[in-house]
Scaffold this motif. Structure first.
Motif, PDB file in Angstrom:
ATOM      1  N   PRO A 125       1.690  12.269   0.235  1.00 56.09           N
ATOM      2  CA  PRO A 125       0.615  11.172   0.724  1.00 56.09           C
ATOM      3  C   PRO A 125       1.350  10.655   1.934  1.00 56.09           C
ATOM      4  N   PHE A 127      -0.411   7.467   4.419  1.00 59.52           N
ATOM      5  CA  PHE A 127      -1.380   6.584   5.109  1.00 59.52           C
ATOM      6  C   PHE A 127      -1.087   5.938   6.235  1.00 59.52           C
ATOM      7  N   ASP A 178       4.711  10.072  -5.254  1.00 56.53           N
ATOM      8  CA  ASP A 178       3.243   9.852  -5.618  1.00 56.53           C
ATOM      9  C   ASP A 178       2.648   8.357  -4.983  1.00 56.53           C
ATOM     10  N   THR A 179       2.087   7.590  -6.152  1.00 59.51           N
ATOM     11  CA  THR A 179       1.677   6.383  -5.942  1.00 59.51           C
ATOM     12  C   THR A 179       2.486   5.287  -5.151  1.00 59.51           C
ATOM     13  N   TYR A 180       3.633   5.277  -5.356  1.00 61.54           N
ATOM     14  CA  TYR A 180       4.677   4.470  -4.868  1.00 61.54           C
ATOM     15  C   TYR A 180       4.923   4.984  -3.293  1.00 61.54           C
ATOM     16  N   ALA A 182       2.897   6.402  -1.489  1.00 65.93           N
ATOM     17  CA  ALA A 182       1.759   6.175  -1.041  1.00 65.93           C
ATOM     18  C   ALA A 182       1.683   4.695  -0.505  1.00 65.93           C
ATOM     19  N   LEU A 183       2.054   3.871  -1.377  1.00 67.49           N
ATOM     20  CA  LEU A 183       2.129   2.449  -0.816  1.00 67.49           C
ATOM     21  C   LEU A 183       3.047   2.156   0.134  1.00 67.49           C
ATOM     22  N   VAL A 184       4.422   3.027  -0.012  1.00 66.60           N
ATOM     23  CA  VAL A 184       5.276   2.675   1.276  1.00 66.60           C
ATOM     24  C   VAL A 184       4.618   3.349   2.610  1.00 66.60           C
ATOM     25  N   ILE A 186       1.479   3.053   3.038  1.00 68.15           N
ATOM     26  CA  ILE A 186       0.242   2.206   3.557  1.00 68.15           C
ATOM     27  C   ILE A 186       0.938   1.007   4.058  1.00 68.15           C
TER      28      ILE A 186
ATOM     29  N   MET B 102      -3.929  11.610  -4.963  1.00 65.36           N
ATOM     30  CA  MET B 102      -4.351  11.063  -3.547  1.00 65.36           C
ATOM     31  C   MET B 102      -5.859  11.070  -3.562  1.00 65.36           C
ATOM     32  N   PHE B 238      -2.744  -4.461  -5.084  1.00 68.51           N
ATOM     33  CA  PHE B 238      -2.117  -3.201  -5.402  1.00 68.51           C
ATOM     34  C   PHE B 238      -0.643  -3.366  -5.310  1.00 68.51           C
ATOM     35  N   VAL B 242       2.428  -2.597  -7.846  1.00 67.42           N
ATOM     36  CA  VAL B 242       3.362  -1.391  -7.380  1.00 67.42           C
ATOM     37  C   VAL B 242       4.851  -2.075  -7.521  1.00 67.42           C
TER      38      VAL B 242
END
Lengths: 391, 305
Positions: A125, A127, A178-180, A182-184, A186, B102, B238, B242
């Motif tokens: 991912p 962003f 994954d989600t982590y 994605a946050l980085v 973002i 995603m 969020f 996280v």
């Protein structure tokens, strides 16, 4: 194999007709939807499009047959594509709004192709594509305004700056996932956007104004383009420039996809641990994906900056990155053609929804959610790699 | 100096509690569905609008304007937002529980757009900021020359009791046990006869209602509410969830306090820090994830071949 080929492969004549006809049909449809005004026309054309996709969904052999005919007559298909792209502005004529839409759509196609290296090929991912795009735009604009550098010199400079940024985001990608991850990305995107919004030398929220138009062989891109007595509006210059960039992006994507790098990215997507066990340098290929993404995004950013001659941090927000991501998912991950279709669709759709004035964002959101629920694999799903034969 | 310190301490705790409440929602939903509900911030920020509308409707219906209506309206808003969460789960989010992460993220970002636009169109003059009253006013006590309002006391007490209730709910009730089981392993939980649709419903109701309280407190703290507050609320909540570690309740609270802390610190000690606060917040997020890729209190993910 031979038997299958002969039964499914179209003959030369039919393949030529199909390859030419479908491209002209597609161009005509694009022309109609770009020209369409008023709610009913737009709805009618969208319904037609939906019907087309429904047909493809129900009869996958159509797509296969069409793809087969394209690869049967590659030269014919290519020449037709070039002619269609070159002649399109002549058909559009003096409608600068349509040309503007086309330029933006092409730039987004490049951005989506850039992101496709990560999201599509390697399933990483990101962003922060909007941020790379912004860095490209700002670096080139600042160089042009403050040091009077020409467009052609700022292009590589912006690409280098953005690639360095890509490497920088890539570093945390070695550890997080994954989600982590994605946050980085973002977080990187927000940081860049906020810095552009606050620094004095980037013009703060007001952005940069008065970016000079590029010129080539004495022809300024701000002037109308005159070809054989035909006079095209000045936007046509940028149309051809961005079309060229799309071609570069497609070739890059295609070459990378068929190289060992593309194979390594696909291996990463399939199973990271298995890829590592195969001796693939996982960390390097992840970082490389970020760098390639940023590199191409910077090109798009540079052209955008010189085209509109005014940029502000609002052009490079988190939502821009999400839009690019949506283009890749809607078009079909790891499918070059699909990604381009997704970019065009999602650029033109919100503009055409202006017929619904204030409600267009609402419609846009609903369309995206509905699309992801109905067809999560995208319009043109990724194709299985074919080995052995070159085409 | 001491005054400034105490004042910022009060700000930090107030903001930290609000972020923690938002982060808890993200963490709860992620724990059970394995889906990032990115529009959770937008769902939460519908609550001030619902409360305002309900208060006005009540005032008109009964004819007497009274502060009691605000309390009733707030309760209505919390319940209504809980239901909104349940409906969104049923209509949209649940369908993405088995999709790639995603895709769920993008879908819920689009959902956030839809929610924001709906507020803007459905609420009268929804594009404009609307004043939101302090839920309680007045000064509770004074420390080192700083007046601590009842509002701060309310925020702290509410957060503490909500967290305690949530822990009791998750640990002591049968439904809480089912939620924990489902977040441990959804498939095995189903084999044990746990109906996962009920678990989702309960989780979304609880998470959205807690988010609604956070939204009300946030609007009350800012004194104003806007249709697009949800973007930042969502992003910060969020991030808090996280960096604390998704799925971990203490992590969400810790994350909320850290995010609020860096925000307050930047505003106090850095020149022009107010405009750079998001830069500091997200640099911290990057830093934390660089050294603790699973968040501070998250369970390390072991991947087996």
């Amino acid at each position: 194999m031979g038997a299958r080929m002969s039964s499914e492969m179209p003959g030369f004549g039919l393949a030529t007709v199909l390859a030419v006809g479908i491209q002209i049909l597609g161009a005509a449809f694009l022309y109609l939807i770009l020209k369409a005004e008023g709610g009913w026309q737009v709805i009618g054309l969208l319904a037609l499009l939906a019907a087309g996709f429904y047909l493809i969904e129900k009869r996958p052999q159509i797509t296969e047959y069409v793809t087969a005919s394209f690869s049967r007559v590659p030269v014919v298909a290519l020449v037709t594509a070039v002619i269609v792209v070159v002649l399109f502005p002549f058909a559009v004529g003096n409608n600068t709004y349509v040309l503007h839409l086309l330029i933006v759509a092409q730039l987004y196609a490049v951005l989506a192709l850039a992101l496709n290296f990560q999201l599509g090929s390697a399933n990483i991912p990101n962003f922060a594509t909007g941020a790379s795009y912004g860095i490209g735009a700002y670096v080139s604009a600042l160089l042009a305004i403050n040091f009077g550098l020409s467009f052609w010199l700022t292009l590589p400079a912006a690409a280098i700056a953005a690639t360095l940024f890509g490497f920088l985001i890539g570093i945390p990608s070695m550890r997080t996932r994954d989600t982590y991850l994605a946050l980085v990305t973002i977080a990187f995107g927000v940081v860049v956007q906020q810095l552009l919004n606050n620094f004095d030398w980037t013009g703060g929220p007001n952005g940069l104004v008065g970016i000079p138009a590029p010129s080539l062989f004495g022809h300024s891109f701000a002037d109308p383009l005159v070809v054989f007595g035909w006079k095209l509006p000045s936007q046509a210059n940028f149309y051809y420039l961005s079309a060229l960039l799309v071609v570069v992006a497609i070739i890059t994507a295609h070459r990378l996809h068929s190289s060992r790098i593309g194979l390594a990215w696909n291996a990463l997507r399939a199973d990271e641990i298995a890829a590592r066990a195969q001796g693939i340098n996982v960390a390097w290929f992840k970082v490389l994906a970020f760098a390639v993404d940023a590199f191409l995004a910077a090109f798009a950013g540079t052209i955008y900056a010189f085209y509109v001659s005014y940029i502000s941090p609002d052009n490079f927000t988190f939502l821009v990155s999400v839009t690019i991501m949506t283009m890749v998912i809607v078009g079909g991950m790891d499918n070059i053609f699909g990604v381009i279709v997704g970019a065009f669709l999602l650029t033109i759709l919100p503009e055409k929804l202006r017929a619904f004035s204030d409600y267009r964002l609402l419609f846009f959101g609903i369309v995206i959610i509905g699309f992801l629920m109905i067809r999560p694999q995208g319009l043109f799903p990724q194709r299985i790699r074919s080995y052995g034969e070159s085409r | 100096m001491a005054e400034l310190f105490v004042q910022q301490l009060v700000n930090w705790i107030t903001l930290g509690c609000i972020y923690a409440l938002l982060a808890i929602g993200f963490s709860l939903i992620f724990g059970v569905l394995n889906v990032i509900h990115f529009s959770h911030g937008d769902v939460a920020m519908t609550s001030p609008f619902i409360a305002l509308a309900a208060a006005q409707a009540l005032a008109i219906a009964i004819g007497v304007s009274s502060p009691v209506w605000l309390i009733v309206a707030v309760c209505i808003a919390v319940f209504a937002v809980g239901l909104i969460g349940v409906i969104l789960d049923k209509v949209v989010i649940r369908r993405f529980r088995d999709a790639p992460a995603m895709m769920a993220l993008v879908a819920t970002v689009a959902l956030g757009i839809v929610i924001r636009e709906l507020i803007r169109h459905l609420y009268p003059q929804g594009s404009n900021p609307h004043a939101f009253p302090r839920l309680v006013s007045g000064v509770a006590f004074e420390v080192a020359g700083v007046q601590v309002g009842w509002f701060t006391v309310l925020v702290i007490l509410l957060t503490l009791s909500l967290v305690a209730l949530l822990f009791a709910f998750l640990r002591l009730t049968p439904l809480g046990l089912r939620i924990r089981a489902a977040s441990e392993d959804r498939i095995v939980a189903r084999m044990m006869g746990i109906r996962d649709t009920r678990v989702f419903r309960a989780t979304f109701f609880v998470a959205s209602a807690i988010g609604a309280i956070a939204g009300l407190l946030f609007a009350s703290y800012a004194g104003v509410t806007r249709f697009d507050f949800g973007v930042m609320a969502g992003l910060l909540g969020f991030s808090a969830a996280v960096i604390g570690g998704l799925g971990s309740m203490p992590g969400a609270i810790l994350g909320g306090l850290i995010i609020a802390g860096i925000e307050v610190l930047a505003q106090t000690f850095v020149p022009d820090g107010a405009s750079y606060r998001l830069v500091f917040v997200f640099l911290l997020v990057i830093g934390v994830l660089l050294f603790r890729p699973e968040g501070l209190l998250g369970r390390p993910v072991m991947v087996k071949v």
